[in-house]
Design an enzyme around this catalytic site. Structure first.
Site, short mmCIF file in Angstrom:
data_model
loop_
_atom_site.label_atom_id
_atom_site.label_comp_id
_atom_site.label_asym_id
_atom_site.label_seq_id
_atom_site.Cartn_x
_atom_site.Cartn_y
_atom_site.Cartn_z
N TYR A 1 0.84 -1.22 0.00
CA TYR A 1 0.00 0.00 0.00
C TYR A 1 0.87 1.26 0.00
O TYR A 1 0.56 2.24 -0.67
CB TYR A 1 -0.93 -0.01 1.22
N GLU A 2 1.98 1.23 0.76
CA GLU A 2 2.88 2.39 0.84
C GLU A 2 3.84 2.45 -0.34
O GLU A 2 4.71 3.31 -0.40
CB GLU A 2 3.65 2.36 2.17
N ASN B 1 -0.35 10.25 1.78
CA ASN B 1 -1.38 9.36 2.31
C ASN B 1 -2.50 10.17 2.98
O ASN B 1 -2.65 10.18 4.21
CB ASN B 1 -0.75 8.36 3.28
N TYR C 1 -5.86 10.68 11.37
CA TYR C 1 -5.18 11.10 12.60
C TYR C 1 -5.52 12.54 12.97
O TYR C 1 -5.72 12.85 14.15
CB TYR C 1 -3.66 10.93 12.45
#
Lengths: 158, 174
Positions: free
Chosen positions: B26-27, B132, B139
């Site tokens: 994913y990263e 992202n 967050y």
């Protein structure tokens, strides 16, 4: 200049707190958090011989570090603080402290030494880059995120 | 969806390793993953563990297409701020894509915060990739601050030959 580096012990907390420039209150936490059964950090101090005394201090630099982990590469070491008193700079003491942290990390099976630096702190950044590190934020785009105070309390509600 | 968050056991390491790779994909950095479940078993479950881990589990009837019931994890360790004291660093937080939107990520994050609080930690820190946006928003919505943006903090690293070279220059022990 003659100097030596050794592991910090609980009696060093007074001098470490002096160099961090924090209150006595926080010194108590250093003693409890760094020198009890499961320490949150470890320290090394740089000392000069008695005859080089400045204001009566022989402990003239320190580094605080702890072990961390990368889920991609495994064991790592994080250097939280690196400090040398201004009058003792330019003599390789900071470099020696950082090298010692690197050596301790490798001995423990770590394959990264990580820390943070402020982007405006050009002299520190240039020093570190000249020693062979790289800026993870610049190169890979990672940002430092922090949650504390009320936001953290709220998150921690069961 | 019914799920529970619990402390990982050594036996969970194969599943955690699987999900570490999924997160790395994913990263867009899967080629950077060097460790396997063996290192996780050794380093997370020894006398002085390098990390702790929580896993999110769903009941059998909700298992994934591949038959997984362990569908998320949070890997973290304790750190220290000389100004503020004990902290927690959240190294990884991941939920398998087909299980997202059910509060599992939030459940894992809150559990890490709770574990940290029990140890008197005053900070929870992590890193997130600048592109992202879903994670950054997640967050930020929980009250986290981006210190790279607000204060200019950068992560710096020594690894490989550069780390070896630095270590070789350490003063010899007396």
């Amino acid at each position: 200049m003659e100097f030596s580096i050794r592991a910090a012990n609980v009696e060093d907390c007074r001098d470490i707190a002096r160099m961090i420039r924090v209150s006595r209150h926080v010194r108590t936490y250093l003693e409890q958090d760094g020198f009890s059964k499961n320490p949150f950090f470890h320290g090394i101090v740089a000392e000069v011989p008695e005859h080089v005394l400045f204001s009566g201090h022989t402990k003239i630099g320190y580094a605080l570090y702890f072990y961390s982990y990368s889920s991609w590469t495994g064991r790592a070491i994080y250097m939280e603080d690196l400090y040398v008193m201004p009058e003792f700079r330019g003599k390789g003491i900071g470099k020696a402290l950082m090298s010692k942290v690197a050596q301790l990390g490798l001995a423990a099976g770590c394959n990264q030494l990580n820390f943070t630096v402020l982007d405006w702190n050009k002299s520190s950044l240039d020093f570190y880059l000249s020693q062979g590190c790289f800026d993870v934020t610049e190169k890979m785009g990672y940002h430092c995120i922090r949650c504390e105070g009320e936001a953290l309390e709220h998150l921690a509600q069961p | 969806m019914n799920f529970r968050v619990r402390a990982a056991t050594k036996e969970d390491c194969k599943e955690i390793s699987r999900m570490i790779m999924e997160l790395a994909v994913y990263e867009k950095m899967s080629e950077q993953v060097e460790i396997s479940h063996k290192e996780l078993e050794r380093d997370g479950f020894c006398q002085n563990p390098f990390f702790e881990c929580l896993v999110a589990e769903v009941p059998e009837e909700h298992k994934s297409k591949e038959g997984c019931t362990v569908v998320g994890y949070a890997l973290y360790f304790y750190t220290y701020s000389t100004w503020r004291g004990r902290s927690v660093f959240l190294e990884d937080l991941y939920v398998m894509p087909e299980f997202r939107g059910n509060g599992i990520g939030k459940g894992l994050l809150c559990k890490v915060a709770e574990v940290g609080r029990k140890k008197d930690c005053v900070r929870l820190q992590l890193s997130v990739l600048d592109w992202n946006t879903p994670s950054r928003d997640f967050y930020a919505a929980k009250g986290a601050q981006d210190l790279t943006v607000s204060e200019g903090w950068h992560f710096i690293r020594f690894d490989g030959q550069n780390l070896e070279n630095l270590a070789n220059e350490a003063p010899k022990d007396l």
